[in-house]
Enzyme design. Structure first.
Site, short mmCIF file in Angstrom:
data_model
loop_
_atom_site.label_atom_id
_atom_site.label_comp_id
_atom_site.label_asym_id
_atom_site.label_seq_id
_atom_site.Cartn_x
_atom_site.Cartn_y
_atom_site.Cartn_z
N HIS A 9 -8.31 -2.28 7.89
CA HIS A 9 -7.70 -1.56 7.74
C HIS A 9 -8.01 -0.29 7.53
O HIS A 9 -9.23 -0.18 6.11
CB HIS A 9 -7.50 -2.44 6.02
CG HIS A 9 -6.83 -1.46 5.06
ND1 HIS A 9 -5.36 -2.25 4.53
CD2 HIS A 9 -6.72 -0.50 4.00
CE1 HIS A 9 -4.85 -1.32 3.19
NE2 HIS A 9 -5.26 -0.20 3.88
N CYS B 217 -4.75 6.35 -2.35
CA CYS B 217 -5.61 5.35 -2.82
C CYS B 217 -5.49 6.42 -4.13
O CYS B 217 -5.65 7.84 -3.86
CB CYS B 217 -6.48 5.37 -2.11
SG CYS B 217 -7.80 4.91 -3.36
N ASP C 105 0.39 -0.86 0.03
CA ASP C 105 0.25 -0.18 -0.02
C ASP C 105 1.14 1.37 0.10
O ASP C 105 0.61 2.32 -0.77
CB ASP C 105 -0.73 -0.23 1.24
CG ASP C 105 -2.06 0.90 0.99
OD1 ASP C 105 -2.06 1.34 -0.33
OD2 ASP C 105 -3.01 0.46 1.88
N HIS D 289 -6.99 4.03 7.07
CA HIS D 289 -6.70 5.69 6.39
C HIS D 289 -6.38 6.10 7.63
O HIS D 289 -7.64 6.11 7.85
CB HIS D 289 -6.99 5.72 4.96
CG HIS D 289 -6.11 4.73 3.80
ND1 HIS D 289 -4.89 4.64 3.09
CD2 HIS D 289 -6.75 3.55 3.58
CE1 HIS D 289 -4.43 4.11 2.43
NE2 HIS D 289 -5.55 2.59 2.41
ZN ZN Z 1 -4.98 1.36 1.43
#
Ligand code: ZN
Length: 305
Positions: free
Chosen positions: A205, A238, A14, A207
């Protein structure tokens, strides 16, 4: 309820997905080794996506082969379709995480097909992997909202989670891909998720796009989540979330967990050394994470001490 919490470092996937710096295989492996010596046992080390689209992952096979030699580590890889899964299996991955999006529009933009088509692919990957020693985890992107579609119905996320758990997912990971989640929403969704997927482990997960990342971790902990993704220095973002900063920072997440009495097995001195190492390795990237700037409080004791 267990006090053990697993932080899965996803910075090599990521984190490296969006940044301009292209790390060599050798430097990636040096990062992986340092992370393992800081106490980490699971890392998402690469992504099996078309090398033409994301050349930073063109060494995916080599990274899996080399990471498999580190005996303390379970290297994991992200896959988005059957082709990627087959490449990961052939490379010898011990765990793959298949990602689909609860938001139709996000799934179209990310993998160019409907979410239900991705779901069928997941079923096929489970079939393919049945006779192989490999864990197949499922991640649901945009579980808490989408920057293209807007809101994402909770019912849709739960329906997908239930279906994938039934198909044989080894874990259900709810991802706040674009940083829209808030703690109440996290509590509500994970509380219902437990009822839908039985004993399949839950993972989160988050952010930190809007500063809610660690608050969301606390909310998920209260609902029994014991697996969290994070990236060193909060690297990442992203492509469909303009201006988005990265994931929650691994070092801050570990510090929060240990401060609350959970056991992460993280060695903070080594972790902060790794952060400095990464700041030299990635001089053009903006590093986040407070612990890296402030250091530990003088009275801080983690379980290792
Ligand atoms: Zn991510």
């Amino acid at each position: 309820m267990s006090n053990l919490v697993n932080i899965r470092e996803v910075g090599l996937r990521d984190g490296l997905q969006l940044i301009k710096t292209n790390l060599s295989t050798e430097l990636k492996l040096s990062w992986i080794n340092k992370q393992v010596s800081a106490g980490f046992t699971e890392m998402e080390v690469t992504s099996f996506v078309p090398p033409k689209l994301l050349p930073q992952f063109s060494d995916a096979t080599d990274i899996i082969i080399q990471s498999n030699k580190i005996k303390e580590l379970k290297p994991t890889a992200l896959v988005l379709n059957i082709k990627g899964a087959i490449r990961a299996i052939e490379a010898g991955a011990k765990k793959i995480t298949f990602v689909l999006s609860a938001s139709e529009k996000h799934n179209q933009s990310n993998v160019n097909c409907a979410t239900d088509q991705s779901l069928s692919m997941f079923d096929e990957i489970i079939e393919i992997s049945k006779d192989i020693k490999i864990e197949v985890a499922a991640a649901i992107a945009t579980s808490f909202g989408c920057s293209i579609q807007g809101s994402v119905p909770e019912m849709r996320v739960l329906e997908l989670a239930k279906e994938m758990a039934k198909m044989g997912a080894s874990e259900i990971n709810l991802a706040d891909t674009v940083g829209y989640a808030n703690p109440n929403q996290v509590k509500s969704l994970f509380s219902e998720l437990k009822n839908q997927i039985g004993c399949t482990p839950m993972a989160a997960h988050f952010h930190d796009t809007r500063g809610m990342g660690l608050a969301n971790v606390v909310a998920a902990l209260q609902e029994g989540v014991r697996r969290f993704d994070a990236t060193m220095a909060g690297l990442g973002g992203c492509p469909f979330a303009p201006g988005a900063s990265g994931n929650i920072a691994t070092e801050d997440c570990a510090y929060l967990l240990e401060s609350l009495g959970f056991d992460t097995s993280v060695d903070f001195d080594k972790l902060l050394e790794l952060r400095s190492y990464l700041s030299n390795l990635l001089p053009h990237e903006k590093l986040e994470g407070r612990l890296g700037f402030a250091g530990k409080a003088i009275n801080f004791k983690n379980k290792l001490l």
